[in-house]
Every structure is written in C-alpha cells, then in structure tokens.
Design an enzyme around this catalytic site. Structure first.
Site, PDB file in Angstrom:
ATOM      1  NE  ARG A 172      -2.750   1.005   3.545  1.00 31.45           N
ATOM      2  CZ  ARG A 172      -3.679   1.150   4.504  1.00 31.45           C
ATOM      3  NH1 ARG A 172      -4.937   1.431   4.172  1.00 31.45           N
ATOM      4  NH2 ARG A 172      -3.362   0.974   5.773  1.00 31.45           N
ATOM      5  CG  ASP A 455      -4.542   2.817  10.903  1.00 30.89           C
ATOM      6  OD1 ASP A 455      -5.467   3.609  11.207  1.00 30.89           O
ATOM      7  OD2 ASP A 455      -4.678   1.948  10.013  1.00 30.89           O
TER       8      ASP A 455
END
Length: 534
Positions: A172, A455
């Site tokens: 990613r 996150d």
C-alpha cells in the site's frame, strides 16, 4: 548509516536530501530512480490537478450540494457487459489478509502469520520518516529474496517460514495527497505515491514477477474514478517501460472516502485489466464522512466513535453496495480491518475474539470474499470464520447479491446513527489522538492503545470529531457545551494522565491541538505532522 549518496547513480534533475540506511543502494537503483523521474515529469501535474478537484467538490458540499451517483457515468453503471480481469495468481483466495507496517520484525511476523495476503503498509500503519520509507522497501526486497531475519534486544530470533507457506505481498503506497520531501525533481517535491510505487515496482516487484505473484498494490484514499484513471495510466506506463504485458500489475482500491462510495463501479471500470477488487476501508470512511459534511449541521453529526459500528444504517449501506458492485463485475470484495489485538487478560481476550468473530461472520454473510486483521494472533479466527462460508471455494464472487439496492439517500443517512455524544467520547478522542501522534512522530505508525491497533485513520477520526463537535457547539449528554476552553482543559487533563515526561508529549499535543481546534479544518492530520518530521 553506511550507504552514501555519492555512490548512487542519480538522474539529472533529481536531488535526494535524506541520509541513507545500510542497503539503500539495493532499492535506490538506477532503474528505480529513473522511473521516479519519469513518473514525476509525466504525471505529477495531473496529480496536483486531481487534488485541486477535491477542494472544488468539498466547496460544493459546504455550499449545500450533496454527493450523488454521477449522471455523466451512468452508461458505465448500466452496461452489463464489462468485467474486471480474473483474479491474479496468488490473489484467488483472500479469505484472510493481515495488515501491518514494513518494519523488519513486523514483516517477518506478518509473513509467518498464516494469512493468505499481507498488506505491506507504507501508508497509514507506517510513518513517512525517510528511514522508514527506504528501510521498508529494503525489508520487502529482502523478504522476497529470503534474506531477512531479526533478533530482538532480548535475544529472540525471527526467521521466515518455508516459501510455500508465505502469503502474497500486496503493497500500500501513500495516498495521492502525501509528498515525499526528501526527493526533489526539477526543484519540486515528489509524490509519496509515485515514489513508493516506483521503488517497489522496479526492485522487489520484479522479484515478485519472477515468482509469478505480482506486483500487487492497495490504493488508498482515492476520491474519484479520475484518480483511479491516473493510477491506471501510471501502471500502463510502468509496464511499457519494463516490457511487461498489460495487467501484470494488479490493484485493490480501498473505498475509504465518502465520494468514492458513489463511484465504485467507475473505479473498477477505470482499472479493469489492473483491478483486483475493492476493500471496505471503514475507519478512513468514517473520517471522510465527518470531513466532507463537517459544516452541514445536525444531519451529519456523528456520536461517539465507539457507537459508529458497521451495522448503523449508512455504514451497512456502504458495505452492502461494495459487495454487490464487486461481484457484479467479477471482482473481489474485501472486508474492513479488525483492530483488536490479543490480550493477556483472559476476559478481555475472550471479548475481543467474540467481537472479531461477530464482525467477520457478518462480512462473510454479506458476500465478502475475505477480510483484514491487524494482528497475526487474529489470523486463524478470521480464516476459520470465512472458511465456514467459503468451504473449499477460493471466494464467493458467484454470490451476486442481486437483492441489494442501495440509493444515494441510504449512503447519506448519517442522521439515523444511534448513540450519544459524551464527555468520555471526547476524552477518548483527545487521549488516543495524542498518544498515536507521539508514536507517529517518533517513527511508529501502528500502535496498540486500549486493546486496539490504532493507525493514522483512527487518529484522523479522533481529531475530526473534536473539530466538528467544537465547530457545531454541540451539547454533550452531560449538559456541558463543547467549547475551546473545554477541549483545552480536557487536553491538559488527559496528557497529565499519560506516562513519561511532559516534554515528550509536547510535540504531539501541539500537533493535535493545532488541527483539532483551529478555525480552519486541515484536510489531513498527517500533512502538518509530516512537516514537523526532519
């Protein structure tokens, strides 16, 4: 630091300002650096144009226009003939995917987890510290070459399991909005997206091609099919530059912004031969709902973050539409992340596992082909739950979910979300946001806080909700109005509870406060935080 800039073959017009970790020359190769220059000169102007288009859409919504399915792309949605490419090698079965940053220990743990796919995260679970950006690429290359190991300070050794047991790696890159300030081309900052893509594609990605599994990517934070078109053009250009056939690269798109939920089919269409499906990026999606409708009044005010579950009406509509859209076009539908981490407390552990089982069972029942977990300890449970639905089949793309009919009004039905706006919720937002920011600024992008793996996405929800409640002047269930003075008092009280010296929390607190109570809303918390990084 034993690698040196002068030992690199740097193309004309490129400047690299960051110090190089040991082994950097393995990923900062001539081909990789040339590809960065090429992609920057060819596509960075369009990238910046797409970011400007986001601002225009945001202004329209602030002025009263609502998101809707696009009239100009109705022909794509109504055409039953087109399908995306069949699943690529190594991506046929995605019943459990483990997510995590590309730090060395976490790389080994993720690859040994038993998951079908590892989302190697250079985005929300990572920090864009220069050392992390480059070291992550080195770790990915070393893992594919089986040249990676790690010994902890306590003497515990970490090594890779045999090849046939390792999950498929899907990387990613950073979102289109994030710059890479340590690489400049023709005097301009580069795109974090293009840097991450080029470094992986030109190095570890070529090893993946040799192994017959890749290179594959997860694409984050896109807001329109035109942004997907830009990625598709980047893929085609890279394939041509390296003499690869069309569709060698595959990408799964995270539907994690409010506008993208109205353009799912168009996004799949733009990436057709490069598409590997869509993912329900639930945490950033909630952040995006707040961000886009932050100033539109009570209809778009959300209660405490803990109350915004996947079963509330607007979230349920979004996931139902995603599964229906993907299977209509022959694509994988991948469920959202379970943030729970195993605990040494037996009761807390049982509660966490029960919630994960409930969450994954719901996704499997909706037709999803697999889902994410944030900790290797949750892999077996997720795999077990999806196997109960899938059996020996690699996926359930044949479950077309033709019973689903989601309207724009369903996606916009935020006001039906049950729950309360509480002082406890406000305090949690403040505390979690500041704790995460300290870790992020110090180089750790995946942080266990209160039994959850946090996150950047959950930090974005936290500060955005504080901003929205303050801007709207809402009254908490206690009867107290949210004001600047109240937020500042709670910040001081919550920071005082945190361990360690006050100086260690100052940078994180200043960053959080600057975006949580500023008059003007900042689009991404990570941008001012990145500016504070060396």
């Amino acid at each position: 630091m034993t690698a040196h800039i002068e030992n690199l073959d740097i193309p004309a017009g490129m400047e690299i300002t960051g110090e190089l970790p040991d082994g950097a020359e393995k990923v900062l190769t001539p081909k990789a650096l040339e590809l960065i220059v090429d992609l920057h000169r060819k596509f960075n102007g369009e990238r910046l144009g797409r970011l400007e288009a986001r601002k225009e859409r945001q202004a329209e919504i602030a002025a009263g226009k609502d998101l809707d399915f696009l009239a100009e792309t109705a022909e794509i949605r109504n055409d039953p003939s087109w399908q995306v490419a069949p699943p690529a090698p190594g991506l046929e079965d995605r019943r459990v995917e483990v997510t995590g940053p590309t730090y060395k220990k976490m790389t080994i743990n993720a690859l040994n987890s038993g998951a079908k796919v590892w989302l190697a995260d250079q985005e929300d679970a990572n920090t864009p510290q220069w050392d992390s950006v480059i070291q992550g690429q080195i770790n990915l290359l070393d893992s594919l070459n089986r040249e990676i190991d790690f010994t902890s300070p306590e003497g515990k050794e970490y090594k890779l399991a045999p090849d046939d047991e390792l999950p498929t790696i899907v990387v990613r890159p950073r979102g289109w909005h994030m710059p890479e300030k340590h690489i400049r081309i023709d005097g301009e900052e580069t795109s974090g997206s293009l840097v991450d893509f080029a470094l992986y594609f030109a190095t570890a990605g070529q090893v993946q091609i040799e192994k017959g599994r890749g290179p594959y990517f997860y694409l984050a934070k896109m807001e329109s099919h035109l942004e997907a078109r830009l990625w598709n053009q980047v893929f085609e250009h890279a394939e041509d530059a390296f003499g690869l056939s069309r569709g060698t690269i595959r990408a799964t798109v995270l539907i994690e912004t409010y506008p993208a939920a109205f353009e799912m089919e168009e996004i799949l269409y733009e990436l057709r031969e490069h598409s590997a499906g869509l993912n329900a990026g639930r945490w950033d999606y909630i952040f995006s709902v707040i961000k886009y409708y932050r100033s539109r009044g009570s209809e778009f005010l959300l209660p405490d973050r803990s109350d915004v579950t996947m079963t509330v009406p607007f979230m349920n509509a979004y996931t139902e539409l995603l599964a229906r859209t993907c299977h209509k076009r022959g694509a994988h539908a991948i469920g959202g992340m379970s943030a729970f981490v195993p605990s040494k407390d037996e009761a807390a552990n049982k509660a966490a596992f029960d919630k994960v089982r409930e969450d994954k069972s719901r996704e499997a029942g909706k037709g999803f082909d697999g889902s994410w977990v944030a900790h290797p300890g949750m892999v077996s449970l997720c795999k077990e739950v999806f196997t109960e639905t899938l059996g020996d089949k690699p996926n359930q793309i044949d479950n077309k979910r033709e019973d689903v009919n989601v309207t724009a009004a369903d996606l916009l039905d935020v006001k039906s979300t049950p729950g309360s706006m509480t002082e406890a919720g406000l305090r949690t937002n403040v505390s979690v946001g500041i704790q995460y920011l300290r870790a992020w600024l110090e180089g750790n992008g995946a942080v266990a806080i209160n039994g959850l793996m946090e996150d950047a996405a959950t930090a974005e929800i936290s500060r955005s909700q504080v901003w929205q409640w303050l801007d709207a002047g809402i009254t908490l269930d206690s009867g107290e109005k949210v004001t600047k003075d109240l937020v500042e008092r709670i910040v001081a009280e919550e920071v005082a509870k945190l361990p360690g010296d006050d100086a260690g929390w100052k940078d994180a607190t200043d960053t959080f406060v600057s975006v949580a109570i500023a008059p003007d809303y900042v689009d991404f918390l990570t941008l001012p935080a990145y500016a504070r990084m060396p």
